[in-house]
Structures are given as C-alpha cells and as structure tokens.
Design a protein around this motif. Structure first.
Motif, PDB file in Angstrom:
ATOM      1  N   LEU A 128       0.798  -1.227   0.000  1.00 48.86           N
ATOM      2  CA  LEU A 128       0.000   0.000   0.000  1.00 48.86           C
ATOM      3  C   LEU A 128       0.832   1.279   0.000  1.00 48.86           C
ATOM      4  CD1 LEU A 128      -2.756  -0.990   2.615  1.00 48.86           C
ATOM      5  CD2 LEU A 128      -2.876  -1.143   0.118  1.00 48.86           C
ATOM      6  N   LEU A 129       2.145   1.170   0.066  1.00 48.69           N
ATOM      7  CA  LEU A 129       3.014   2.346   0.179  1.00 48.69           C
ATOM      8  C   LEU A 129       2.717   3.408  -0.885  1.00 48.69           C
ATOM      9  CD1 LEU A 129       6.540   0.807   0.898  1.00 48.69           C
ATOM     10  CD2 LEU A 129       5.207   2.258   2.451  1.00 48.69           C
ATOM     11  N   LYS A 130       2.486   2.974  -2.100  1.00 53.83           N
ATOM     12  CA  LYS A 130       2.305   3.898  -3.223  1.00 53.83           C
ATOM     13  C   LYS A 130       1.046   4.739  -3.097  1.00 53.83           C
ATOM     14  CE  LYS A 130      -0.061   0.379  -6.037  1.00 53.83           C
ATOM     15  NZ  LYS A 130      -0.121  -0.590  -4.919  1.00 53.83           N
ATOM     16  N   ASN A 131       0.141   4.375  -2.196  1.00 54.67           N
ATOM     17  CA  ASN A 131      -1.133   5.088  -2.070  1.00 54.67           C
ATOM     18  C   ASN A 131      -1.072   6.260  -1.101  1.00 54.67           C
ATOM     19  OD1 ASN A 131      -2.206   3.293  -3.893  1.00 54.67           O
ATOM     20  ND2 ASN A 131      -3.163   1.994  -2.338  1.00 54.67           N
ATOM     21  N   SER A 132       0.097   6.521  -0.521  1.00 58.59           N
ATOM     22  CA  SER A 132       0.263   7.667   0.381  1.00 58.59           C
ATOM     23  C   SER A 132       1.222   8.666  -0.239  1.00 58.59           C
ATOM     24  CB  SER A 132       0.791   7.207   1.740  1.00 58.59           C
ATOM     25  OG  SER A 132       0.833   8.297   2.642  1.00 58.59           O
ATOM     26  N   ASP A 133       0.836   9.935  -0.238  1.00 57.48           N
ATOM     27  CA  ASP A 133       1.697  10.988  -0.789  1.00 57.48           C
ATOM     28  C   ASP A 133       2.754  11.437   0.211  1.00 57.48           C
ATOM     29  OD1 ASP A 133       0.267  11.507  -3.387  1.00 57.48           O
ATOM     30  OD2 ASP A 133      -1.379  11.904  -1.986  1.00 57.48           O
ATOM     31  N   PHE A 134       2.379  11.487   1.490  1.00 55.80           N
ATOM     32  CA  PHE A 134       3.295  11.932   2.531  1.00 55.80           C
ATOM     33  C   PHE A 134       3.148  11.052   3.765  1.00 55.80           C
ATOM     34  CE2 PHE A 134       2.425  15.702  -0.022  1.00 55.80           C
ATOM     35  CZ  PHE A 134       3.709  16.153  -0.287  1.00 55.80           C
ATOM     36  N   TRP A 135       4.251  10.980   4.528  1.00 63.10           N
ATOM     37  CA  TRP A 135       4.276  10.199   5.755  1.00 63.10           C
ATOM     38  C   TRP A 135       4.620  11.117   6.923  1.00 63.10           C
ATOM     39  CZ3 TRP A 135       3.027   5.022   5.561  1.00 63.10           C
ATOM     40  CH2 TRP A 135       2.932   4.471   4.268  1.00 63.10           C
ATOM     41  N   MET A 136       3.803  11.071   7.966  1.00 66.80           N
ATOM     42  CA  MET A 136       4.052  11.844   9.176  1.00 66.80           C
ATOM     43  C   MET A 136       4.654  10.917  10.223  1.00 66.80           C
ATOM     44  SD  MET A 136       0.562  14.103   9.419  1.00 66.80           S
ATOM     45  CE  MET A 136       0.190  15.401   8.240  1.00 66.80           C
ATOM     46  N   LEU A 137       5.735  11.366  10.857  1.00 67.11           N
ATOM     47  CA  LEU A 137       6.432  10.536  11.836  1.00 67.11           C
ATOM     48  C   LEU A 137       6.716  11.347  13.093  1.00 67.11           C
ATOM     49  CD1 LEU A 137       7.985   9.854   8.750  1.00 67.11           C
ATOM     50  CD2 LEU A 137       8.023   7.745  10.073  1.00 67.11           C
ATOM     51  N   GLN A 138       7.080  10.630  14.173  1.00 71.67           N
ATOM     52  CA  GLN A 138       7.144  11.269  15.481  1.00 71.67           C
ATOM     53  C   GLN A 138       8.547  11.678  15.919  1.00 71.67           C
ATOM     54  OE1 GLN A 138       4.968   7.856  16.977  1.00 71.67           O
ATOM     55  NE2 GLN A 138       3.418   9.195  17.841  1.00 71.67           N
ATOM     56  N   THR A 139       9.566  10.974  15.442  1.00 70.14           N
ATOM     57  CA  THR A 139      10.937  11.332  15.814  1.00 70.14           C
ATOM     58  C   THR A 139      11.846  11.183  14.603  1.00 70.14           C
ATOM     59  OG1 THR A 139      11.692   9.114  16.444  1.00 70.14           O
ATOM     60  CG2 THR A 139      10.560  10.411  18.153  1.00 70.14           C
ATOM     61  N   GLU A 140      13.002  11.851  14.642  1.00 77.97           N
ATOM     62  CA  GLU A 140      13.959  11.743  13.547  1.00 77.97           C
ATOM     63  C   GLU A 140      14.487  10.318  13.434  1.00 77.97           C
ATOM     64  OE1 GLU A 140      15.707  12.222  10.338  1.00 77.97           O
ATOM     65  OE2 GLU A 140      14.745  14.017  11.150  1.00 77.97           O
ATOM     66  N   THR A 141      14.635   9.642  14.571  1.00 76.66           N
ATOM     67  CA  THR A 141      15.125   8.259  14.569  1.00 76.66           C
ATOM     68  C   THR A 141      14.174   7.341  13.817  1.00 76.66           C
ATOM     69  OG1 THR A 141      16.283   8.555  16.663  1.00 76.66           O
ATOM     70  CG2 THR A 141      15.782   6.298  16.016  1.00 76.66           C
ATOM     71  N   ILE A 142      12.882   7.419  14.156  1.00 78.02           N
ATOM     72  CA  ILE A 142      11.917   6.545  13.497  1.00 78.02           C
ATOM     73  C   ILE A 142      11.759   6.936  12.030  1.00 78.02           C
ATOM     74  CG2 ILE A 142       9.789   7.826  13.999  1.00 78.02           C
ATOM     75  CD1 ILE A 142      10.137   4.056  14.394  1.00 78.02           C
ATOM     76  N   SER A 143      11.895   8.219  11.734  1.00 79.86           N
ATOM     77  CA  SER A 143      11.806   8.676  10.348  1.00 79.86           C
ATOM     78  C   SER A 143      12.938   8.094   9.499  1.00 79.86           C
ATOM     79  CB  SER A 143      11.855  10.211  10.300  1.00 79.86           C
ATOM     80  OG  SER A 143      11.795  10.671   8.972  1.00 79.86           O
ATOM     81  N   GLU A 144      14.145   8.163  10.017  1.00 75.18           N
ATOM     82  CA  GLU A 144      15.297   7.630   9.284  1.00 75.18           C
ATOM     83  C   GLU A 144      15.166   6.121   9.086  1.00 75.18           C
ATOM     84  OE1 GLU A 144      20.189   7.363   9.659  1.00 75.18           O
ATOM     85  OE2 GLU A 144      19.025   8.556  11.091  1.00 75.18           O
ATOM     86  N   ASN A 145      14.770   5.410  10.136  1.00 74.53           N
ATOM     87  CA  ASN A 145      14.614   3.952  10.029  1.00 74.53           C
ATOM     88  C   ASN A 145      13.510   3.579   9.042  1.00 74.53           C
ATOM     89  OD1 ASN A 145      16.620   3.649  11.932  1.00 74.53           O
ATOM     90  ND2 ASN A 145      15.223   3.307  13.637  1.00 74.53           N
ATOM     91  N   PHE A 146      12.438   4.349   9.062  1.00 76.06           N
ATOM     92  CA  PHE A 146      11.316   4.103   8.152  1.00 76.06           C
ATOM     93  C   PHE A 146      11.743   4.323   6.704  1.00 76.06           C
ATOM     94  CE2 PHE A 146       7.790   5.948   5.700  1.00 76.06           C
ATOM     95  CZ  PHE A 146       6.890   4.905   5.750  1.00 76.06           C
ATOM     96  N   ARG A 147      12.448   5.429   6.442  1.00 77.29           N
ATOM     97  CA  ARG A 147      12.895   5.719   5.073  1.00 77.29           C
ATOM     98  C   ARG A 147      13.829   4.632   4.552  1.00 77.29           C
ATOM     99  NH1 ARG A 147      13.947  10.898   7.350  1.00 77.29           N
ATOM    100  NH2 ARG A 147      16.190  10.587   7.020  1.00 77.29           N
ATOM    101  N   ASN A 148      14.731   4.187   5.413  1.00 83.12           N
ATOM    102  CA  ASN A 148      15.684   3.153   4.998  1.00 83.12           C
ATOM    103  C   ASN A 148      15.004   1.814   4.749  1.00 83.12           C
ATOM    104  OD1 ASN A 148      17.792   4.971   5.193  1.00 83.12           O
ATOM    105  ND2 ASN A 148      18.351   4.375   7.273  1.00 83.12           N
ATOM    106  N   LYS A 149      14.047   1.477   5.614  1.00 84.74           N
ATOM    107  CA  LYS A 149      13.382   0.173   5.502  1.00 84.74           C
ATOM    108  C   LYS A 149      12.512   0.080   4.255  1.00 84.74           C
ATOM    109  CE  LYS A 149      12.160  -3.877   7.223  1.00 84.74           C
ATOM    110  NZ  LYS A 149      13.131  -4.945   7.514  1.00 84.74           N
ATOM    111  N   PHE A 150      11.788   1.168   3.968  1.00 83.44           N
ATOM    112  CA  PHE A 150      10.799   1.104   2.882  1.00 83.44           C
ATOM    113  C   PHE A 150      11.177   1.949   1.667  1.00 83.44           C
ATOM    114  CE2 PHE A 150       8.414   0.127   6.804  1.00 83.44           C
ATOM    115  CZ  PHE A 150       7.931  -1.129   6.449  1.00 83.44           C
TER     116      PHE A 150
END
Length: 335
Positions: A128-150
């Motif tokens: 479902l990743l392609k169906n979201s235009d933007f992702w809101m995240l809570q910390t820089e750590t989780i944001s970086e891990n999320f970007r790298n993973k997906f």
C-alpha cells in the motif's frame, strides 16, 4: 472534506493521540469524516454532538476497502492515522501517520507467532506504500529507520510529533525509591524481565516499590505478579488507568522505569517527565530520540536492569530532559 481514517486505533498511546487530534479538529470547526474502530464506539463521548460524520467499522482490510470505494468521490484529503495508507489510489492528498516501529523491526527474542504477524502486516504495508503521498512521523530516529526500511524519499516525510498535556492534580507527595511503568502488556513491552529484575534488586536493597498497569486480559502476567506479591515483593498492579488519573500516578513516583524493546514515540516517557519523574530506560535509540534519560540499562539483561535500579538509590541523579515538542498546530495546518 477531510477523512480521518483511524479504523485500526482502539487503545493505548494511539488512542490517546487520536482523541487529542479529534478534539482539536472539533474545536477548529473543520468539516470532517471520521472512520473509527467499532471498539471505540462508546469511548469517544466528545463526538456525541458533533456536526461531522462518524462511521464505526470493524478493523478489517475488506470493510475498509469497501468504505473507500463508497466514499472516495466525497473525500478532499485523507489522514490515515494508523500506519496503513488507503487500499485504493485516490486523486487527493493522502497523509499517513506512522506509529509502530514493529513494522520496521521486531525484537529478536519475540515469539515466532509475533514475528509472523508483523511479517504479514509489513507485507500489506509494502503493497500500500504507493497510495500515500506523505508520511508523518514522530521522531527523527523513526523517520530515518522508516525511510531506509521502505525506501521512501525524505521529501515525502514530515516530522510532526504531538501529544496532549496531562491535567495535573494538586500537590502530591512523591514516594521515595518508587518506580512506575505505565504501559499495556504486549510482549515487546518487556514486563517479565522488569518484574524479575525488580525482585533481584529488592532482594539486595530491601527498598523500593514498583507500580505497573497490567489489565486482566494478560492473565499470564497477572499470575506472575500475584506470585511475586505472595513472596513479599512490593509490586503494585493498578490495572488499566484512566488518563485523567495518570498525572497522579506519575507524580507519586520518583522514577519512570521503561524497559520496552521497541517504540515509535514513547508517550509515557514524555508524560512522566512532564510530571517530574526521572527516567530510567532502555539503552535503545527510541529513548534518546525523545529525552536525555537519568540512567540507562540493557533491556535484554535482567541483571543490568537490577543493577541500574540500585544505582538510582545513590541519589543526586540529573533530571531527565525532554527533546520532543507538541506540533499539533503544525499538523492541523498541514491538513
């Protein structure tokens, strides 16, 4: 019209954040459609007289998909508040608020069943990743891990943490050498190691008190707690606690002890610091993303937890410092 899709949020920190968001939207007068989990139908009293549309559905992928097919022409923008984008590609802006680090990493000592569940959930998220235009995240750590993973572009991520302030009661006497852990009892919260470590600590120091919030659903933990209580250990289980009383719990304790193996935010950490607790927490990235703790331990090692609890008795610990800001106004403006 703005759709708030929170069909998979029904308890714990996610529900606290959702309630806060919905109440702020109600105050703003924004015209919305709310898609909520059927299990919260009796738990959102602030929506009883709302002028907005509210739908309660079972949290199934199929029923959610049918909802989107039926209402997609009425939707002007979407906030999926619960990790998963819509099941259909919409022609409007879609924001997805990503909560759970378990989609990125499941603790290594988790059961095969637990790992399998999140493997399946991660597979759905990837689809479902392609169906979201933007992702809101809570910390820089989780944001970086999320970007790298997906493999998500940084320009598609927005750092927008938010959390509701606690209503503080009058003066409450803080109990010396007291520890509190406010959390549900899903496996990665690490209650068993904490309880065993506290008992080792108490055997050595003959001081201290541990307060936890394990509700009756988790019978295996309830039995363990009762067994330890019969052996004379000062462990107090207050069960599920209403948010209105949380500040009283925090302000009566000297330390928050936080052994969780995975967090995307750690709302209890921020709440406890706001109420004057010092944080003794897991030596993991999520902790440093939201605070400068007073003491740390290896959350996989009961001896490390026990020794760190003993260190807290030495006194003169530095206060814990928060690193997080409440960005609720920026989030509402973005929507």
């Amino acid at each position: 019209m703005l759709l708030i899709d929170a069909i998979y949020i029904n308890d714990s920190g996610g529900k606290i954040l959702l309630d806060y968001l919905l109440q702020e939207l109600e105050k703003s007068g924004r015209k919305c459609i709310y898609l909520l989990d059927k299990r919260v139908e009796s738990k959102v009293p602030f929506l009883e007289n709302t002028a907005n549309e509210v739908y309660f559905l079972e949290g199934s992928l199929y029923k959610r998909h049918l909802f989107y097919l039926k209402h997609k022409r009425r939707i002007g923008s979407v906030l999926c508040f619960g990790d998963l984008p819509p099941s259909v590609k919409l022609k409007v802006k879609v924001y997805t608020y990503f909560h759970s680090e378990l989609y990125i990493r499941v603790p290594q000592d988790s059961t095969l069943k637990y790992k399998s569940i999140f493997f399946l959930k991660r597979s759905v998220l990837r689809f479902l990743l392609k169906n979201s235009d933007f992702w809101m995240l809570q910390t820089e750590t989780i944001s970086e891990n999320f970007r790298n993973k997906f493999k998500i572009s940084e320009k598609k991520t927005l750092l927008l943490p938010f959390y509701p302030p606690l209503t503080k009661p009058g003066e409450i006497k803080r109990e010396r050498d007291s520890f509190v852990f406010v959390s549900n009892a899903v496996p990665h919260k690490n209650h068993i190691r904490l309880i065993n470590a506290f008992c080792k600590f108490y055997d050595q120091e003959k001081r201290g008190k541990l307060t936890i919030t394990v509700d009756s659903f988790y019978q295996h933990l309830i039995h363990l707690i009762e067994e330890k209580q019969k052996q004379g250990y000062p462990i107090v289980n207050i069960g599920f606690i209403e948010r209105e009383k949380l500040a009283e719990v925090y302000r009566s304790a000297e330390y928050l002890v936080y052994p969780s193996l995975a967090e995307s935010f750690g709302l209890a950490i921020l709440e406890a610091m706001d109420c004057g607790c010092k944080v003794i927490g897991a030596d993991l990235p999520y902790l440093y993303a939201v605070c400068e703790p007073s003491l740390i331990f290896d959350p996989f090692d009961e001896n490390s937890i026990s020794k760190t609890l003993s260190l807290s008795l030495k006194g003169n610990l530095q206060p814990s410092l928060s690193k997080a800001n409440n960005e609720i106004e920026a989030l509402l403006k973005t929507l």
